[in-house]
Design an enzyme around this catalytic site. Structure first.
Site, PDB file in Angstrom:
ATOM      1  N   GLU A 256      -8.798  -3.075   0.181  1.00  0.00           N
ATOM      2  CA  GLU A 256      -7.503  -2.158  -1.093  1.00  0.00           C
ATOM      3  C   GLU A 256      -6.028  -2.953  -1.278  1.00  0.00           C
ATOM      4  OE1 GLU A 256      -9.139  -0.218  -2.997  1.00  0.00           O
ATOM      5  OE2 GLU A 256     -11.215  -0.440  -1.233  1.00  0.00           O
ATOM      6  N   CYS A 290       0.353   2.940  -4.340  1.00  0.00           N
ATOM      7  CA  CYS A 290      -0.552   1.543  -4.578  1.00  0.00           C
ATOM      8  C   CYS A 290      -0.358   1.747  -6.322  1.00  0.00           C
ATOM      9  CB  CYS A 290      -1.351   0.992  -3.722  1.00  0.00           C
ATOM     10  SG  CYS A 290      -2.851   2.533  -3.502  1.00  0.00           S
TER      11      CYS A 290
END
Ligand code: NAD
Length: 519
Positions: A256, A290
């Site tokens: 990720e 993010c």
């Protein structure tokens, strides 16, 4: 007035938390309170041998854990769910002290493992139940899909959501019968260590969830080499290193990674909502999410109006160091990271970009504060035009047609998150489908996608491999055993049977099965 550290963060409490980190070398790392730079605790540093020993212990305990009935394993998480909520304020104190984020973001972070537990408590029994399927010969054969734990999962977590990435990603793995060796970032090891303590208080067997600490290049290789699967959250550059090593070891991994996430505002969008959303999208968690927004594409017809409203809203944000809910925006995670964010702004300005508001470090507030910043005129020859800044810095861009906005949004190597705002939701969704991104939020920034725990969430392009959440968020931590049974020996030619005849029979059998839809 000097900043008052929360009463929960006593030396005895912090010493106890870090005491579970193995360190035969005796080395330690100075973990500091971000707001002040003061020492919080000496964090033990693990050697590669300590990592190997942590895996060996976890492996022993994991055998017994995997052998327990699923309902017993899940009962631990029923208790943990309540305990995590009861202790949310202490967790929040830890997250704030080690990361410098504001309290609103820290308390929201504590909710993530709770939501993940809630989802998989419901879903795990269905996902882990053996599924009986037909075999190749109808009625006479069966095949059963059995889900087995992979063993010990190595989890490598970043500093921006240390509690969520360290604990949430372990929950489905543990439910499936695995053990964990977690390596948090040195800066933010306290909240995940507390999460493990709470899981053990809820009944997780001691030793099943190990935490090792150290700089990535020092302990990372051992962590990957002993793992049966690696779950990594962090930058794209490190993700490449992890993925290569996992590939050489022939183990799976979920990566990720970073983003350079666009927000497209369509002409019919509600501007009150857009401005409010943009403040969170660009500056929430001090721009260290993010999935946060670093590029905004605004329609030329409304550009001036939106720009001035964004600048006014940004200038109204309060910035500061506080353990209460006062400041809208907190600190960046470290002086080093602040320098990186500042260098992106300086590079953009040197190459012709304009600072509409912000753009300065704020040492008067703490060693790692940086003002919420809006830039205009950012181009792809600037670092901030192509690389993730990961700070409170957003660039505004004008577009003339929706096709142009989509092309600009897609003009990036990343594909983690995108946000589209419009009054006509169908039209906004149609735009969203054209964006090359693993997550697209319509009339929201990121929370709707990330909090939908039933749907997988991951990045495309350079933003990742695999996903968390959804069924695959648990199934990725399992191996499949195909247990097949033939009840009568009917496959292949019978002894002495003419092979041509056998083949004819077999081929017409295949046709018949298709017609009758048996196969
Ligand atoms: P990073 O890649 O520098 O570090 C992440 C983790 O990897 C840390 O624990 C670090 O110690 C470790 N590490 C570093 N080098 C290593 C190596 N060679 N081997 C093994 N481990 C190593 O990232 P960061 O700066 O801590 O985190 C910020 C990044 O994380 C941003 O790019 C952000 O977008 C990304 N992120 C992505 C998601 C997501 O879900 N996609 C979520 C949070 C953060």
């Amino acid at each position: 007035m000097a900043l008052q550290r929360p009463a929960s963060l006593t030396d005895a409490f912090l010493d106890k938390l870090v005491s579970r980190v193995p360190s035969t070398s005796g080395g330690s790392w100075k973990l500091t309170e971000v707001y002040t730079g003061d020492l919080l605790v000496e964090l033990p540093q693990s050697t590669p041998e300590d990592v190997a020993a942590a895996y060996a212990t976890a492996r022993e305990v994991q055998k017994e854990w995997a052998a327990r009935p699923l309902r017993e394993r899940l009962a631990v998480f029923e208790r943990a769910h309540a305990l995590f909520i009861d202790k949310a304020q202490t967790t929040t104190d830890l997250i704030q002290a080690e990361s410098g984020k504001n309290r609103r973001m820290a308390i929201e972070e504590t909710c993530d493992p709770v939501m993940v537990m809630s989802h998989y408590l419901k879903r795990a029994p269905k996902l882990l139940k053996p599924v009986k399927r037909g075999g190749p010969v109808p009625l006479l054969s069966t095949s059963t899909e059995i889900r087995l734990p992979k063993g010990i999962i190595g989890i490598i977590a970043p500093w921006n959501f240390p509690f969520a990435t360290g604990i949430s990603d372990s929950i489905s793995a543990l439910m499936a019968g695995n053990g964990i060796v977690l390596k948090p970032d040195n800066k933010t090891a306290l909240s995940p260590l507390y999460g493990v303590q709470l899981l053990e208080e809820a009944g997780l067997p001691r030793g099943l969830f190990q935490v090792v600490c150290g700089e990535g290049p020092d302990v990372g290789p051992a962590l990957i080499d002993h793992a049966n699967y690696v779950m990594f959250t962090g930058s794209t550059a490190t993700g490449r290193v992890i993925g290569e090593r996992a590939g050489r070891n022939l183990i799976g991994c979920c990566l990720e990674l970073g983003g350079k996430n666009p927000m497209i505002v369509l002409e019919d969008a509600n501007l009150d909502e857009v401005v409010q959303g943009a403040m969170f999208g660009a500056f929430g968690n001090t721009g260290q999410i993010c999935m946060h927004i670093e590029r905004m594409y605004l329609p030329a017809s409304r550009y001036d109006e939106i720009r001035s409203r964004l600048v006014a809203a940004t200038e109204a944000l309060t910035l500061g160091a506080s353990y209460d809910f006062g400041p809208d925006v907190g600190s960046l995670v470290s002086p080093d990271h602040m320098e990186r964010v500042k260098s992106h702004v300086e590079d953009a300005v040197a190459k012709g970009a304009t600072v509409l508001t912000g753009g300065r470090a704020r040492p008067d507030l703490g060693p790692a504060f940086f003002e919420p910043t809006i830039l205009e005129g950012v181009t792809k020859d600037m670092v901030a035009g192509v690389t993730e800044t990961f700070g409170p810095v957003v660039a505004l861009h004008k577009y003339s047609t929706v096709d142009e906005a989509v092309a600009l949004a897609n003009d990036t190597d990343y594909g983690l998150n995108a946000s589209v705002w419009g009054g006509d939701v169908d039209a906004a969704c149609a735009v969203g489908r054209r964006i090359e991104s693993g997550n697209v939020n319509v009339n929201d920034i990121l929370a709707t996608a990330f909090a939908s725990k039933g749907t997988p969430s991951g990045g495309v392009k350079q933003s990742g491999v695999g996903a968390r959440h959804g069924d695959q968020g648990l199934l990725k931590y399992t191996d499949v055993q195909n247990l097949a049974v033939l009840k009568k020996q009917v496959m292949g030619a019978r002894p002495g049977q003419d092979y041509d005849k056998y083949v004819k029979g077999m081929l017409s059998g295949l046709k018949l099965m298709r017609k009758t839809r048996l196969r």
